[in-house]
Scaffold this motif. Structure first.
Motif, PDB file in Angstrom:
ATOM      1  N   GLU A  87       0.834  -1.203   0.000  1.00 37.42           N
ATOM      2  CA  GLU A  87       0.000   0.000   0.000  1.00 37.42           C
ATOM      3  C   GLU A  87       0.871   1.257   0.000  1.00 37.42           C
ATOM      4  O   GLU A  87       1.851   1.348   0.741  1.00 37.42           O
ATOM      5  N   VAL A  88       0.482   2.228  -0.833  1.00 42.56           N
ATOM      6  CA  VAL A  88       1.198   3.503  -0.895  1.00 42.56           C
ATOM      7  C   VAL A  88       0.215   4.653  -0.702  1.00 42.56           C
ATOM      8  O   VAL A  88      -0.999   4.501  -0.876  1.00 42.56           O
ATOM      9  N   LEU A  89       0.762   5.797  -0.350  1.00 36.38           N
ATOM     10  CA  LEU A  89       0.003   7.031  -0.160  1.00 36.38           C
ATOM     11  C   LEU A  89       0.535   8.068  -1.142  1.00 36.38           C
ATOM     12  O   LEU A  89       1.741   8.253  -1.259  1.00 36.38           O
ATOM     13  N   VAL A  90      -0.362   8.753  -1.851  1.00 37.98           N
ATOM     14  CA  VAL A  90       0.031   9.812  -2.787  1.00 37.98           C
ATOM     15  C   VAL A  90      -0.245  11.163  -2.150  1.00 37.98           C
ATOM     16  O   VAL A  90      -1.361  11.430  -1.683  1.00 37.98           O
ATOM     17  N   LEU A  91       0.788  12.023  -2.109  1.00 42.35           N
ATOM     18  CA  LEU A  91       0.668  13.354  -1.527  1.00 42.35           C
ATOM     19  C   LEU A  91       0.916  14.419  -2.579  1.00 42.35           C
ATOM     20  O   LEU A  91       1.860  14.317  -3.366  1.00 42.35           O
TER      21      LEU A  91
END
Length: 266
Positions: free
Chosen positions: A198-202
Motif C-alpha cells: 500500500e502507498v500514499l500519494v501526496l
C-alpha cells in the motif's frame, strides 16, 4: 476438488496456460494472477471468456494492448541484485530515465540533482557517469534506511524516490521527503511476491484522492504499465505483488511526474 485447468484461446485453439489452478485474481489492467496447488505462480494478460467449473476448466482470451502516450519518467534503482546493501559495502544507486522501467538513455538529463532526505533536511549527492549510466555513490559509510530523491527540471518536472536499506531489520513508519508530488509507502517492511503493498500519494503534503497510480515491475514484457490503480479518499492505493524483483509506482499531476521504487525481496 476445487482446482481448474486454465486455457488460453488463441486463433481458435485452446492452449494450456496452467493446470490445477486454485487461485485466480484479475487485475484492473487486464492482468490475471494465477496460483496452482503445486505453489506455481504466473501472471498473464487477458480476460476470462468462460468458466466451466463443473468440468474444472477456465478459458481465457487475449486482449489487445491499448496505445498509450508514453511520458518520460525518472526513477532510481539500487546497484545490487539482492535488494539491500550490507554495512560497510560500497553503496551505489543508478538514476534511470525512460518509461515503464525501460531505459531510454541519459544524454538529456541536464540539470539532474539528487539528495538524501532526513529529518526535514536535504543533503545533496554527487551524480556521475559510470560506464554509460548515471550513478550516485554513497561510499561505504552509509548506514540505516536511506530515503534518496532525484529531480530533473524541465517542461515537465520529474521526481524520483527510493528507500535504500543498508543492513537489515528496518521496519517502521516512513516520513514524507517533502516532494511537491510524492508517493510514500504506508508502512516500510520487506515486500515479497504474493503480498499486497500500500502507498500514499501526496500533493503539496496533502493526500491526493482519485489519482491514477501506475505500477510496473522490472521483468514485465508489456510495453505499458501492467497495473493502473486509483487512490481512495485517503489518497491510498494497494497493489497485489505478482512478480519477482523491484516494482515502480508512478503518478502525474499537471506538469509533474513522480515515481517511487519499491526495492523488493526476490
Amino acid at each position: 476438488m476445487c482446482e481448474a485447468d486454465v486455457y488460453f484461446l488463441k486463433d481458435g485453439q485452446e492452449e494450456l496456460a496452467m493446470e490445477k489452478v486454485d487461485r485466480i485474481i484479475p487485475g484492473e489492467d487486464g492482468s490475471i494472477f494465477m496460483e496452482n496447488v503445486f505453489g506455481e505462480r504466473k501472471i498473464v494478460h487477458g480476460r476470462i471468456r468462460e468458466m466451466e467449473l463443473v468440468h474444472h476448466r477456465v478459458i481465457l482470451e487475449e486482449m489487445p494492448e491499448a496505445a498509450m502516450v508514453q511520458k518520460q519518467e525518472l526513477w532510481l534503482e539500487p546497484g545490487t541484485s539482492h535488494g539491500h546493501f550490507h554495512a560497510g559495502e560500497d553503496v551505489a544507486v543508478k538514476v534511470m530515465a525512460g518509461y515503464n522501467m525501460k531505459e531510454a538513455g541519459h544524454s538529456h538529463l541536464h540539470g539532474l540533482k539528487a539528495w538524501t532526505a532526513a529529518d526535514g533536511k536535504a543533503n545533496p549527492l554527487h551524480i556521475h557517469d559510470h560506464h554509460g549510466s548515471m550513478e550516485i555513490n554513497l561510499g561505504q559509510e552509509a548506514d540505516g534506511l536511506l530515503q534518496l530523491c532525484a529531480e530533473l527540471p524541465g517542461e515537465r518536472t520529474l521526481y524520483a524516490k527510493m528507500l535504500m536499506e543498508i543492513g537489515h531489520h528496518h521496519h517502521h513508519q516512513v516520513e514524507p521527503a517533502g516532494l511537491p508530488l510524492e508517493i510514500v509507502p504506508v508502512q516500510y517492511a520487506h515486500a515479497r511476491m504474493g503480498e499486497s503493498y500500500e502507498v500514499l500519494v501526496l500533493k503539496d503534503g496533502k493526500p491526493m484522492s482519485g489519482a491514477e497510480v501506475r505500477v510496473t515491475y522490472a521483468s514485465t514484457k508489456s510495453s505499458d504499465y501492467p497495473h493502473r490503480l486509483s487512490t481512495d479518499a485517503e489518497g491510498k492505493a494497494r497493489v497485489f505483488l505478482t512478480a519477482r524483483g523491484n516494482y515502480l509506482f508512478a503518478v502525474d499531476d499537471g506538469a509533474l511526474t513522480s515515481t517511487f521504487t519499491l526495492v523488493k525481496g526476490f
